[in-house]
Design a protein around this motif. Structure first.
Motif, PDB file in Angstrom:
ATOM      1  N   PRO A   1      -3.198  -5.865   1.054  1.00 56.92           N
ATOM      2  CA  PRO A   1      -4.581  -5.516   1.359  1.00 56.92           C
ATOM      3  C   PRO A   1      -5.479  -6.086   0.268  1.00 56.92           C
ATOM      4  O   PRO A   1      -4.984  -6.483  -0.786  1.00 56.92           O
ATOM      5  N   GLU A   2      -6.775  -6.156   0.545  1.00 51.40           N
ATOM      6  CA  GLU A   2      -7.717  -6.516  -0.520  1.00 51.40           C
ATOM      7  C   GLU A   2      -8.386  -5.241  -1.021  1.00 51.40           C
ATOM      8  O   GLU A   2      -9.004  -4.518  -0.245  1.00 51.40           O
ATOM      9  N   TYR A   3      -8.203  -4.965  -2.304  1.00 50.11           N
ATOM     10  CA  TYR A   3      -8.879  -3.832  -2.944  1.00 50.11           C
ATOM     11  C   TYR A   3      -9.833  -4.400  -3.997  1.00 50.11           C
ATOM     12  O   TYR A   3      -9.389  -5.078  -4.944  1.00 50.11           O
ATOM     13  N   ASN A   4     -11.128  -4.122  -3.831  1.00 50.32           N
ATOM     14  CA  ASN A   4     -12.135  -4.585  -4.793  1.00 50.32           C
ATOM     15  C   ASN A   4     -11.987  -6.062  -5.145  1.00 50.32           C
ATOM     16  O   ASN A   4     -11.928  -6.458  -6.305  1.00 50.32           O
ATOM     17  N   HIS A   5     -11.887  -6.841  -4.070  1.00 48.28           N
ATOM     18  CA  HIS A   5     -11.859  -8.309  -4.174  1.00 48.28           C
ATOM     19  C   HIS A   5     -10.634  -8.839  -4.908  1.00 48.28           C
ATOM     20  O   HIS A   5     -10.660  -9.978  -5.381  1.00 48.28           O
TER      21      HIS A   5
ATOM     22  N   SER B   1      -1.275   3.521   6.366  1.00 51.69           N
ATOM     23  CA  SER B   1      -1.914   2.288   5.904  1.00 51.69           C
ATOM     24  C   SER B   1      -1.834   1.192   6.963  1.00 51.69           C
ATOM     25  O   SER B   1      -0.926   1.193   7.813  1.00 51.69           O
ATOM     26  N   VAL B   2      -2.758   0.271   6.874  1.00 52.10           N
ATOM     27  CA  VAL B   2      -2.683  -0.956   7.680  1.00 52.10           C
ATOM     28  C   VAL B   2      -1.376  -1.678   7.369  1.00 52.10           C
ATOM     29  O   VAL B   2      -0.722  -2.253   8.248  1.00 52.10           O
ATOM     30  N   ASN B   3      -0.972  -1.620   6.105  1.00 48.13           N
ATOM     31  CA  ASN B   3       0.263  -2.296   5.667  1.00 48.13           C
ATOM     32  C   ASN B   3       1.462  -1.912   6.538  1.00 48.13           C
ATOM     33  O   ASN B   3       2.252  -2.782   6.921  1.00 48.13           O
TER      34      ASN B   3
ATOM     35  N   SER C   1       0.843  -1.202   0.000  1.00 49.39           N
ATOM     36  CA  SER C   1       0.000   0.000   0.000  1.00 49.39           C
ATOM     37  C   SER C   1       0.868   1.237   0.000  1.00 49.39           C
ATOM     38  O   SER C   1       1.934   1.246   0.631  1.00 49.39           O
TER      39      SER C   1
ATOM     40  N   TYR D   1      -4.974  -8.911   4.549  1.00 47.16           N
ATOM     41  CA  TYR D   1      -5.955  -8.408   5.506  1.00 47.16           C
ATOM     42  C   TYR D   1      -7.062  -7.694   4.746  1.00 47.16           C
ATOM     43  O   TYR D   1      -6.845  -7.156   3.658  1.00 47.16           O
ATOM     44  N   GLY D   2      -8.238  -7.709   5.347  1.00 41.15           N
ATOM     45  CA  GLY D   2      -9.382  -7.028   4.755  1.00 41.15           C
ATOM     46  C   GLY D   2     -10.587  -7.208   5.656  1.00 41.15           C
ATOM     47  O   GLY D   2     -10.481  -7.832   6.723  1.00 41.15           O
ATOM     48  N   TRP D   3     -11.704  -6.696   5.221  1.00 47.19           N
ATOM     49  CA  TRP D   3     -12.909  -6.742   6.046  1.00 47.19           C
ATOM     50  C   TRP D   3     -13.690  -8.026   5.823  1.00 47.19           C
ATOM     51  O   TRP D   3     -13.996  -8.747   6.763  1.00 47.19           O
ATOM     52  N   THR D   4     -14.055  -8.287   4.583  1.00 49.47           N
ATOM     53  CA  THR D   4     -15.064  -9.323   4.345  1.00 49.47           C
ATOM     54  C   THR D   4     -14.492 -10.737   4.303  1.00 49.47           C
ATOM     55  O   THR D   4     -15.150 -11.678   4.723  1.00 49.47           O
TER      56      THR D   4
ATOM     57  N   ARG E   1      -0.792   4.148   0.783  1.00 49.44           N
ATOM     58  CA  ARG E   1      -1.627   5.094   1.523  1.00 49.44           C
ATOM     59  C   ARG E   1      -0.916   5.577   2.775  1.00 49.44           C
ATOM     60  O   ARG E   1      -0.238   4.779   3.445  1.00 49.44           O
TER      61      ARG E   1
HETATM   62  C1  LIG Z   1      -9.993   1.034  -3.293  1.00 45.25           C
HETATM   63  C2  LIG Z   1     -10.308   0.180  -2.108  1.00 45.25           C
HETATM   64  C3  LIG Z   1     -11.000  -0.990  -2.278  1.00 45.25           C
HETATM   65  C4  LIG Z   1     -11.292  -1.810  -1.189  1.00 45.25           C
HETATM   66  N1  LIG Z   1     -11.910  -3.008  -1.392  1.00 45.25           N
HETATM   67  C5  LIG Z   1     -12.029  -3.885  -0.364  1.00 45.25           C
HETATM   68  C6  LIG Z   1     -12.492  -5.206  -0.589  1.00 45.25           C
HETATM   69  O1  LIG Z   1     -12.820  -5.587  -1.697  1.00 45.25           O
HETATM   70  N2  LIG Z   1     -12.590  -6.046   0.464  1.00 45.25           N
HETATM   71  C7  LIG Z   1     -12.238  -5.660   1.733  1.00 45.25           C
HETATM   72  O2  LIG Z   1     -12.324  -6.467   2.650  1.00 45.25           O
HETATM   73  N3  LIG Z   1     -11.774  -4.415   1.983  1.00 45.25           N
HETATM   74  C8  LIG Z   1     -11.653  -3.514   0.957  1.00 45.25           C
HETATM   75  N4  LIG Z   1     -11.176  -2.256   1.188  1.00 45.25           N
HETATM   76  C9  LIG Z   1     -10.885  -1.853   2.567  1.00 45.25           C
HETATM   77  C10 LIG Z   1      -9.434  -2.156   2.899  1.00 45.25           C
HETATM   78  O3  LIG Z   1      -9.299  -3.500   3.315  1.00 45.25           O
HETATM   79  C11 LIG Z   1      -8.947  -1.220   4.004  1.00 45.25           C
HETATM   80  O4  LIG Z   1      -9.165   0.124   3.589  1.00 45.25           O
HETATM   81  C12 LIG Z   1      -7.478  -1.412   4.307  1.00 45.25           C
HETATM   82  O5  LIG Z   1      -7.110  -0.527   5.335  1.00 45.25           O
HETATM   83  C13 LIG Z   1      -6.620  -1.135   3.067  1.00 45.25           C
HETATM   84  O6  LIG Z   1      -5.262  -1.476   3.312  1.00 45.25           O
HETATM   85  P1  LIG Z   1      -4.131  -0.353   3.471  1.00 45.25           P
HETATM   86  O7  LIG Z   1      -4.557   0.487   4.681  1.00 45.25           O
HETATM   87  O8  LIG Z   1      -2.882  -1.103   3.768  1.00 45.25           O
HETATM   88  O9  LIG Z   1      -4.080   0.444   2.233  1.00 45.25           O
HETATM   89  C14 LIG Z   1     -10.898  -1.412   0.120  1.00 45.25           C
HETATM   90  C15 LIG Z   1     -10.204  -0.209   0.274  1.00 45.25           C
HETATM   91  C16 LIG Z   1      -9.897   0.584  -0.809  1.00 45.25           C
HETATM   92  C17 LIG Z   1      -9.091   1.846  -0.606  1.00 45.25           C
END
Ligand SMILES: Cc1cc2nc3c(=O)[nH]c(=O)nc-3n(C[C@H](O)[C@H](O)[C@H](O)COP(=O)(O)O)c2cc1C
Length: 183
Positions: A87-91, A18-20, A13, A118-121, A15
């Motif tokens: 991270p997971e971005y848009n699956h 970031s969580v990273n 990441s 790591y991610g939410w879902t 950002r």
């Molecule tokens: C563009 C974008 C898309 C994301 N898509 C998902 C997703 O598909 N699934 C999920 O669990 N979290 C998603 N997230 C939430 C991220 O898991 C969360 O923002 C995380 O902190 C991102 O990692 P980072 O802080 O290291 O950048 C998304 C975040 C961003 C910015």
């Protein structure tokens, strides 16, 4: 494991806050606790261009000219193993990492790789599916089965700080143990 395996840990990441940034040191600490030496490939600092070579990486004519692409390729070539912290971005997997993966061809072949996400879902389980398709299926790297999926709001707080220390430690220990056994 060879003594003092050298492992490259790849950031995921760019950002701010970031969580990273919070997960990378935990992964490095686990690797070092298990006797590996570590290098962090900071993709923010490397700032690789989007893939713009005239031929694909599998081509015999592939010869990247960007200095940072050459540096990144050397880091992968010299590492005994690689850990992606994604991270997971848009699956899917961090596009930052996907572009970095694209820049390298034959150096991925047979490379032991571990996945931490790591991610939410799904805790980045869907991102890891992409990672496996790219790295194991297409590029023929040796991607370990025991991936670490950390759920925001459960294992980690939303800012990336650890919420469930025992669970995070158990998952990372298993992933890193498998990686070092593969080296
Ligand atoms: C563009 C974008 C898309 C994301 N898509 C998902 C997703 O598909 N699934 C999920 O669990 N979290 C998603 N997230 C939430 C991220 O898991 C969360 O923002 C995380 O902190 C991102 O990692 P980072 O802080 O290291 O950048 C998304 C975040 C961003 C910015």
């Amino acid at each position: 494991m060879t003594s003092m395996a050298s492992v490259l840990v790849v950031t995921g990441s760019v950002r701010p806050n970031s969580v990273n940034e919070k997960v990378i040191p935990i992964v490095v600490a686990e690797l070092e606790a298990q006797g590996a030496t570590t290098t962090v490939a900071d993709l923010k600092k490397l700032a690789l261009p989007f893939y713009d070579a005239p031929v694909p990486p599998a081509s015999p004519d592939f010869s990247p000219t960007h200095e940072n692409v050459k540096a990144w390729t050397s880091q992968v070539a010299e590492a005994d193993g690689v850990v992606f912290v994604t991270p997971e971005y848009n699956h899917t997997m961090s596009p930052l990492q996907l572009n970095a993966i694209d820049w390298i061809g034959k150096e991925w072949q047979d490379k032991p790789i571990a996945l931490v996400g790591y991610g939410w879902t799904s805790g980045a389980n869907q991102a890891h599916a992409t990672a496996r398709e790219a790295l194991a299926v297409n590029l023929k790297a040796k991607v370990g089965d025991t991936q670490t999926n950390l759920f925001l709001g459960n294992h980690l707080n939303p800012d990336g700080s650890v919420a469930d220390k025992a669970a995070v430690k158990a998952k990372l220990t298993a992933t890193i143990t498998e990686l070092l056994e593969a080296i």
